[in-house]
Design a protein around this motif. Sequence first.
Motif, mmCIF file in Angstrom:
data_model
loop_
_atom_site.group_PDB
_atom_site.id
_atom_site.type_symbol
_atom_site.label_atom_id
_atom_site.label_comp_id
_atom_site.label_asym_id
_atom_site.label_seq_id
_atom_site.Cartn_x
_atom_site.Cartn_y
_atom_site.Cartn_z
ATOM 1 N N PRO A 1 0.811 -1.224 0.000
ATOM 2 C CA PRO A 1 0.000 0.000 0.000
ATOM 3 C C PRO A 1 0.841 1.269 0.000
ATOM 4 C CG PRO A 1 -0.835 -1.576 1.603
ATOM 5 C CD PRO A 1 0.479 -2.104 1.136
ATOM 6 N N CYS A 2 2.043 1.225 0.618
ATOM 7 C CA CYS A 2 2.912 2.405 0.639
ATOM 8 C C CYS A 2 3.244 2.861 -0.775
ATOM 9 C CB CYS A 2 4.212 2.092 1.387
ATOM 10 S SG CYS A 2 4.048 1.880 3.167
ATOM 11 N N PHE A 3 3.506 1.902 -1.638
ATOM 12 C CA PHE A 3 3.867 2.242 -3.009
ATOM 13 C C PHE A 3 2.740 2.996 -3.698
ATOM 14 C CE2 PHE A 3 3.619 1.238 -7.545
ATOM 15 C CZ PHE A 3 4.850 1.706 -7.991
ATOM 16 N N TRP A 4 1.516 2.543 -3.514
ATOM 17 C CA TRP A 4 0.401 3.145 -4.245
ATOM 18 C C TRP A 4 0.022 4.519 -3.702
ATOM 19 C CZ3 TRP A 4 -0.167 1.538 -8.820
ATOM 20 C CH2 TRP A 4 0.146 0.208 -9.148
ATOM 21 N N VAL A 5 0.231 4.745 -2.404
ATOM 22 C CA VAL A 5 0.020 6.096 -1.874
ATOM 23 C C VAL A 5 1.069 7.045 -2.455
ATOM 24 C CG1 VAL A 5 0.002 7.531 0.193
ATOM 25 C CG2 VAL A 5 -1.067 5.280 0.237
ATOM 26 N N LEU A 6 2.317 6.599 -2.473
ATOM 27 C CA LEU A 6 3.369 7.377 -3.108
ATOM 28 C C LEU A 6 3.028 7.682 -4.563
ATOM 29 C CD1 LEU A 6 6.750 5.806 -1.875
ATOM 30 C CD2 LEU A 6 6.129 8.215 -1.743
#
Length: 438
Positions: free
Chosen positions: A229-234
Motif C-alpha cells: 500500500p505504501c507504493f500506491w500512496v506514493l
Amino acid sequence: MDTTGGGQFGAGPNSDSVSDFAPWLQLALGVVCMAAVANLQYGWTWFVDPINARYHWGRPAIQFAFTLFVIVETWLVPVEGYLVDRFGPRPVVIAGSFLVALAWIINSQASSLAPLYVGAAIGGIGTGSIYGTCVGNALKWFPKNRGLAAGITAAGFGLGAAFTVNPIKQMIDTSGYEHAFAVFGVLQGLIVLVMAWGLRRAPSSLLAAAPKRNQSARSFSPAQVLRSPCFWVLYVMFVLVASGGLTMAANIASAATDFKIAQTPVSIFGIVQAAAPFAVILNRVFDGLGRPFFGWVSDHFGRENTMAIAFVIGAAALLTLARAGSDPLIFVLVTALYFGVFGEIYSLFPATQGDTFGAQYATANSGMLYTAKGVGALTVGSAAAIATSHGWHTVFLLAACFNIAAAALGLFVLKPMRTKHFETTRSQLAASAALNES
C-alpha cells in the motif's frame, strides 16, 4: 558476459572495496548525463509556437507529442531499470545516447504530426534510459544520503536546460526550429555517449550497508513492491504533483504569450530580459537548486514532512499566479518559486522509495514509481484545452488543489503507513533470525 558495468574505480572488477572518490565520480557523471538530455523535456516549450506557426496543427495536437514523450519516458523505465540491475548502467545509457540524438533529428525533419510523435516516442525511450539509470545508480552509491544524492542527480535534469535556454531560442529565431532540433540533438547525444563509458555498478558492500531507522531492513523485489500500500500512496501523490509541474513546464512560454507579457521587459537586480525567456531560465535554475536542497532537508527532517512543506508552498505559488499571473514581474518570480519547490519530487520520491523498499532493486522499483510522471503527463493536453476555454487561472487553481491533496496524503496517510511498514519488516526479520538460531 561482463555484468558488472565495468568494475569499480579504485578496485578490481570483483572487489567490494570502494574509494571515497568513486561514489562522487559516479554522481558527477550522472549529473552531466541528466543535464545533456534536459532539453528534451524543458526545452520543448520553445518549439511549440514555431511549429504551430508553420503548420497550424494547433497547440493541443502539438502538445500531444510532449505527453507521448513523457508517457514513453516514464512507463518504460521499469524495464530499463531491470536491465540496469541485471547488466549495469553503462550499456543502457549508451543506448539512450543514440536514441536522444535520433529523436531530435526526426523532429527536425517532421512535416506532419506522425513523425513528430515518432520522434517524441524515441526521445522518451532514450531519456528514460538515461534518467532512470542515473537516479537508480545514485540511490545505490549513496545508501545513507539518498535524498541528497537523488537530488543532486535530478538537479542535472532541472538545471541542464537553464544553460541552453538562450542558445536554443536564438537558434530558433535566427536559423529555424528545425536547425535547432538537429544541432542540439546530435550535441546532447554525443555528451551522453562520452559520459556513459565511466558509469559503474555499485558494489555489494554498499548495497548491504546497515539501514538507518527510517530505512527498510531488507530489499523488496518489484513484485513485492507492487503489493505494498505504501507504493500506491506514493504513486498517487506523485501523479497529483507531477501533473501541475509538467503542465507548467510544457506551457510556460504559451502562458506568457496568452497573458501578453512574453516580450515585456522585466528587471531583477539590474538584469533586464523579456519575461518569457527570463521565466524559463529562472525556473530551470530554481528547479535544479531545489532538488538537492530539499533532498538534503528530507535526509535530516523526514521525507513526508519535507514533501508537505514543499507542496503547500507550491500551492500558494499557483494561487498567486491564478490571481496576478498577468503581471510580468510576478509571473517571472512566482513561477521560479513554484519550480523551486516542484522539482523536489524527483529527489524525494526516489529517495522515499529507496528507504522503504531497499537498495537491491532500487533502479527497477524507482522506475515503477517514475511511471506516475507519465500518468501526470496525460493532463498536459487537457490543461492546454482548459486554458483556451476557461483561462490559465483555472488551470492554476486545479493544480493548487492537487498540491494540497498530496501534502495531506503525505502527512496523514503515508507517514504512519511507512512507520508501520518499517516496524513490521524489522519484526519479521527478527523472528526469522530467532527461528534460524533455534
